[in-house]
Design a protein around this motif. Sequence first.
Motif, short mmCIF file in Angstrom:
data_model
loop_
_atom_site.label_atom_id
_atom_site.label_comp_id
_atom_site.label_asym_id
_atom_site.label_seq_id
_atom_site.Cartn_x
_atom_site.Cartn_y
_atom_site.Cartn_z
N ASN A 101 4.20 -6.12 -1.37
CA ASN A 101 4.13 -4.68 -1.12
C ASN A 101 4.04 -4.28 0.43
O ASN A 101 4.76 -3.24 0.85
N VAL A 102 3.15 -4.90 0.89
CA VAL A 102 3.00 -4.60 2.38
C VAL A 102 4.12 -4.95 3.34
O VAL A 102 4.56 -4.21 4.33
N ARG A 103 4.47 -6.23 2.89
CA ARG A 103 5.80 -6.78 3.80
C ARG A 103 6.90 -5.89 3.49
O ARG A 103 7.78 -5.74 4.46
N ALA A 104 7.40 -5.35 2.28
CA ALA A 104 8.74 -4.97 1.98
C ALA A 104 8.49 -3.44 2.70
O ALA A 104 9.51 -3.10 3.19
N ALA A 105 7.29 -2.73 2.57
CA ALA A 105 7.20 -1.32 3.04
C ALA A 105 7.39 -1.56 4.60
O ALA A 105 8.02 -0.34 5.16
N ALA A 106 6.83 -2.37 5.07
CA ALA A 106 7.30 -2.60 6.68
C ALA A 106 8.34 -3.03 6.98
O ALA A 106 8.63 -3.39 8.33
N LEU A 120 5.70 -7.04 -12.57
CA LEU A 120 5.69 -6.87 -11.12
C LEU A 120 7.25 -6.89 -10.54
O LEU A 120 7.55 -6.06 -9.53
N LEU A 121 7.98 -7.45 -11.30
CA LEU A 121 9.57 -7.41 -10.78
C LEU A 121 9.99 -6.12 -10.82
O LEU A 121 10.61 -5.63 -10.10
N ASN A 122 9.83 -5.42 -12.25
CA ASN A 122 10.40 -4.27 -12.53
C ASN A 122 9.85 -3.10 -11.41
O ASN A 122 10.51 -2.37 -10.81
N ARG A 123 8.24 -3.29 -11.00
CA ARG A 123 7.88 -2.20 -10.23
C ARG A 123 8.61 -2.44 -8.61
O ARG A 123 8.66 -1.46 -8.06
N LEU A 124 8.73 -3.75 -8.29
CA LEU A 124 9.32 -3.99 -6.92
C LEU A 124 10.77 -3.71 -6.99
O LEU A 124 11.37 -3.06 -6.06
N TYR A 125 11.45 -3.47 -8.17
CA TYR A 125 13.00 -3.14 -8.29
C TYR A 125 12.86 -1.41 -8.22
O TYR A 125 13.61 -0.84 -7.50
N ASP A 126 11.68 -0.97 -8.97
CA ASP A 126 11.84 0.52 -9.05
C ASP A 126 11.40 1.25 -7.59
O ASP A 126 12.17 2.24 -7.12
N ASP A 127 10.71 0.35 -6.65
CA ASP A 127 10.41 0.85 -5.39
C ASP A 127 11.68 0.48 -4.53
O ASP A 127 11.49 1.18 -3.48
N GLY A 128 12.39 -0.03 -4.92
CA GLY A 128 13.71 -0.09 -3.98
C GLY A 128 13.81 -1.60 -3.22
O GLY A 128 14.62 -1.60 -2.36
N TYR A 129 12.81 -2.48 -3.46
CA TYR A 129 12.85 -3.56 -2.71
C TYR A 129 13.72 -4.69 -3.19
O TYR A 129 14.15 -5.27 -2.51
N VAL A 130 13.83 -5.04 -4.38
CA VAL A 130 14.40 -6.02 -5.06
C VAL A 130 15.84 -5.49 -5.34
O VAL A 130 16.18 -4.39 -5.58
N ILE A 131 16.89 -6.34 -4.85
CA ILE A 131 18.31 -6.20 -4.94
C ILE A 131 18.98 -7.01 -5.98
O ILE A 131 18.49 -8.11 -6.33
N PRO A 132 20.11 -6.44 -6.48
CA PRO A 132 20.45 -7.50 -7.49
C PRO A 132 21.16 -8.62 -6.96
O PRO A 132 21.53 -8.87 -5.95
#
Length: 454
Positions: A101-106, A120-132
Amino acid sequence: MKSMRRGKFVVSLAAIGVAGLALAGCTGGGGDSGGGGGDASDVDCTEYEQYGTFDGESVELYTTIQGVELDQMVETFYDFEACTGIFVDVVGTQEAETQINVRAAAGDAPELMIIPQPGLLNRLYDDGYVIPASADVEANVDEFWSESWKGYGTIDETFVAAPLMASVKGWVWYSPADFEARGVDVPETWDDLLELTATLAEDDSATYRPWCVGFGSGDATGWPGTDWVEDLVLRTAGPDVYDQWVTGEVEFSDPQIREAFEEVEKILLNPDYVNGGFGGVESIVSTTFNDGGLPILDGNCSMHHQASFYEAQWPEGTVVAPDGDIWAFLTPKVDPNSGDAVTGGGEFVAKFVDSPAADAVQQYLSSDTWANARVSLGGVISANKGLDPANAQSDLGRAAIEILQGEDTVFRFDGSDLMPAAVGTSSFWTGMNDWVVGTVNTDELLSFIDSTWP
């Protein structure tokens, strides 16, 4: 405590076998823990031509995997690196689940990450970090994985993450010699298991009980109890209700879920049935999951419900085999005519940075080539349909792979890992503890958990 749930899984993988076989076809690979592979002239690159060639590009693969498992993960890339020119930098740390989370936000996200829970996968996708994932990765998953496994890596009808490794839960550990001496057989149905338990309970030895159980796991105490319930929900209510239950569409207090708790109650809350070698029902919470099954070796109990990882908990020298000191059978079916229904865990490879090199690595990890190479090194299994069960390094590993690959097998991911954290890793865990020590009855337990749903 999500890291403990992943911790269960990591141990289960290490338990299924030990490293021993070299990668098939790897004639010159090697290098340090950074992943440097051999020269391409030493390797048959036929299997790797589909991934393309790159001029010294690097891809970071972030993970919570450490120790021997990390070394084995690195080894699976030697030939791939030599043939494609991609350096795969496998970075393993216990803090990966929080630090991502820290690394992705930075803006410092790794290209790829091995994610141990769909939540965790769903949350990271919802936050816009994980891409298709790429079309090639999805094609691999369509070919080598079941629809349900693909579904765990699909969010809002978008495929984003490929399955990697797997574990099978719901094993009942026992001593074949003990069963033979007592004149009993492995049960085929849940009713048979209850009948077997009642028969074994006729032994009036002071310390003996048919079952030994341990819920203790530090801050995560209680999770072994949720595994019991998940197994019974899947078997009594079926996969559709199970799916609705983990999403909150079906409440804990629903009669279909209550039935599963009542079946578990028949064993766990019966002082004549538990807790051999440790004390009464109340000792379940104070007994660690690590120690839970050990009284089988002393003759103080006959059965212990725990996932495949428990193979690592038996003392050195214990033979785990159908004719050994210890073996295991799956929690039996309710309907003898149905296929196997199993719960389990797994990991998924998600992409954070879009690049052709990252696509190539993610595609390789979703292939049958990688699955066979990794399982051949020992310590893990996979639900990849292209995996040869003979590559597993233990009898239990081979049995688990065959179950996962079975045409009639119904697989569902660990329910508490899929539920919101306020329930799955909080009230469900703690509620199971209160239930077995008698602080709450079944109705109070179910109402309490329902009240915590976000």
